[in-house]
Design an enzyme around this catalytic site. Structure first.
Site, PDB file in Angstrom:
ATOM      1  N   SER A  60      38.425   2.809  10.857  1.00 17.36           N
ATOM      2  CA  SER A  60      39.527   1.948  10.445  1.00 17.36           C
ATOM      3  C   SER A  60      39.842   0.937  11.559  1.00 17.36           C
ATOM      4  O   SER A  60      38.968   0.175  11.954  1.00 17.36           O
ATOM      5  CB  SER A  60      40.737   2.793  10.059  1.00 17.36           C
TER       6      SER A  60
ATOM      7  N   ASP B  60      38.019   1.993  -1.340  1.00 18.50           N
ATOM      8  CA  ASP B  60      38.808   1.486  -0.212  1.00 18.50           C
ATOM      9  C   ASP B  60      39.135   0.014  -0.453  1.00 18.50           C
ATOM     10  O   ASP B  60      38.233  -0.781  -0.728  1.00 18.50           O
ATOM     11  CB  ASP B  60      37.997   1.640   1.081  1.00 18.50           C
TER      12      ASP B  60
ATOM     13  N   HIS C 208      39.833   5.058   1.517  1.00 10.26           N
ATOM     14  CA  HIS C 208      39.956   4.812   2.946  1.00 10.26           C
ATOM     15  C   HIS C 208      40.288   6.122   3.673  1.00 10.26           C
ATOM     16  O   HIS C 208      40.972   6.992   3.135  1.00 10.26           O
ATOM     17  CB  HIS C 208      41.065   3.787   3.205  1.00 10.26           C
TER      18      HIS C 208
END
Length: 308
Positions: A153, A251, A281
């Protein structure tokens, strides 16, 4: 395929977020409260906390040694958390799995976070630790070959930015870059990528949450037009290290990661983009206990070994 049933079940059981603005201190405390005790974590040959003395200052790191050996390849890992969450503790299990599956000595970086620390403090910490790892190669028993950077991320943002900083500085020791569902474009216009609309609601991280979650970082001086903030905005990607980019089918940030992989390939960089079906995600952090998603660590190991 549909959202993985175990992920769907976990999302259905999650409580609604509290009303009002995000509270970094409370959110960090909630994250830390879910960290298992050391006795319940994946055992390795050695795990030790240390301090990296870098050009950016002293940076806390945690060093994971998978087995006893004379020398090791190194992997410097940057945890995710929208630049204001995450820590050495909350992502300890990710670093342990990386060490076990890759056989590399993993150095996890406790970088400074927003909003208490303005941009580019956290990025400078990450880059500084990579330089420190190369300079301290003897004490780390570095084998002088593999020196990878990896992140999930926002940690993937840092991995991409650090690779670019190293290239621009003429520091050519980074051998690989690994990004798990990276945030590579902080221009959060919802029409920029189809996945921002296709995966906007119902998959964990929601598109409407991107602006408030990134506000602490952007409010600290990070300009979305800056390629060190939004690595996809770098005009020339030639010369960067080989890359593995892992994305999740559901995501919102899927498309920017996959576009970055295509742009790397167009620039002559060896790049592999691997989309994980049924995943949203954060699946490496939150759902790597599911065999389908633990495979991301195995794929990382194969990539770092140079396997096709």
């Amino acid at each position: 395929m549909p959202l993985h049933p175990d992920i769907a079940k976990a999302l259905a059981a999650m409580p609604a977020p509290p009303p009002g603005p995000l509270d970094p201190v409370a959110m960090r405390a909630a994250e830390e409260a879910h960290v298992p005790p050391v006795a319940e974590r994946l055992p390795l040959h050695a795990v030790e906390d240390a301090t990296a003395r870098t050009a950016a200052g002293e940076v806390p790191v945690r060093i994971y040694t998978p087995a006893d050996a004379a020398a090791y390849g190194l992997l410097v890992y940057f945890h995710g958390g929208a630049f204001f969450l995450g820590s050495l503790e909350t992502h300890d299990h990710v670093a342990r799995s990386l060490a076990k599956e890759t056989g590399l000595r993993v150095i996890s970086v406790g970088y400074r976070r927003a909003p208490e620390h303005a941009f580019p403090a956290g990025l400078q910490d990450c880059y500084g630790v990579v330089r420190w790892a190369a300079e301290q190669g003897g004490s780390l028993a570095w084998d002088g070959t593999t020196l990878a950077v990896a992140g999930d991320s926002s940690g993937g943002t840092f991995a991409a930015a650090v690779a670019a900083m190293a290239y621009d500085d003429g520091f050519d020791r980074i051998s690989h870059q690994v990004m798990y569902y990276p945030s590579l474009d902080l221009d959060l216009d919802v029409d920029r990528y189809p996945s921002l609309r296709e995966n906007a609601v119902g998959y964990g991280l929601e598109t409407a949450g991107l602006k408030p979650f990134n506000a602490f970082y952007l409010g600290s001086g990070a300009d979305p037009a800056d390629p060190l903030v939004s690595p996809i905005k770098r005009a020339d990607l030639a010369g960067l290290p080989p890359a593995l980019i892992v994305t999740g089918e559901y995501d919102p940030m899927r498309d920017e990661g996959e576009l970055y992989g295509r742009r790397l390939e167009e620039a002559g960089v060896a790049a592999r983009v691997s989309r994980y079906p049924g995943a949203g995600h954060g699946f490496v952090q939150h759902f790597s206990w599911i065999p389908d998603y633990h495979r991301a660590f195995e794929e990382t190991a194969a990539f770092l070994r140079g396997a096709s």
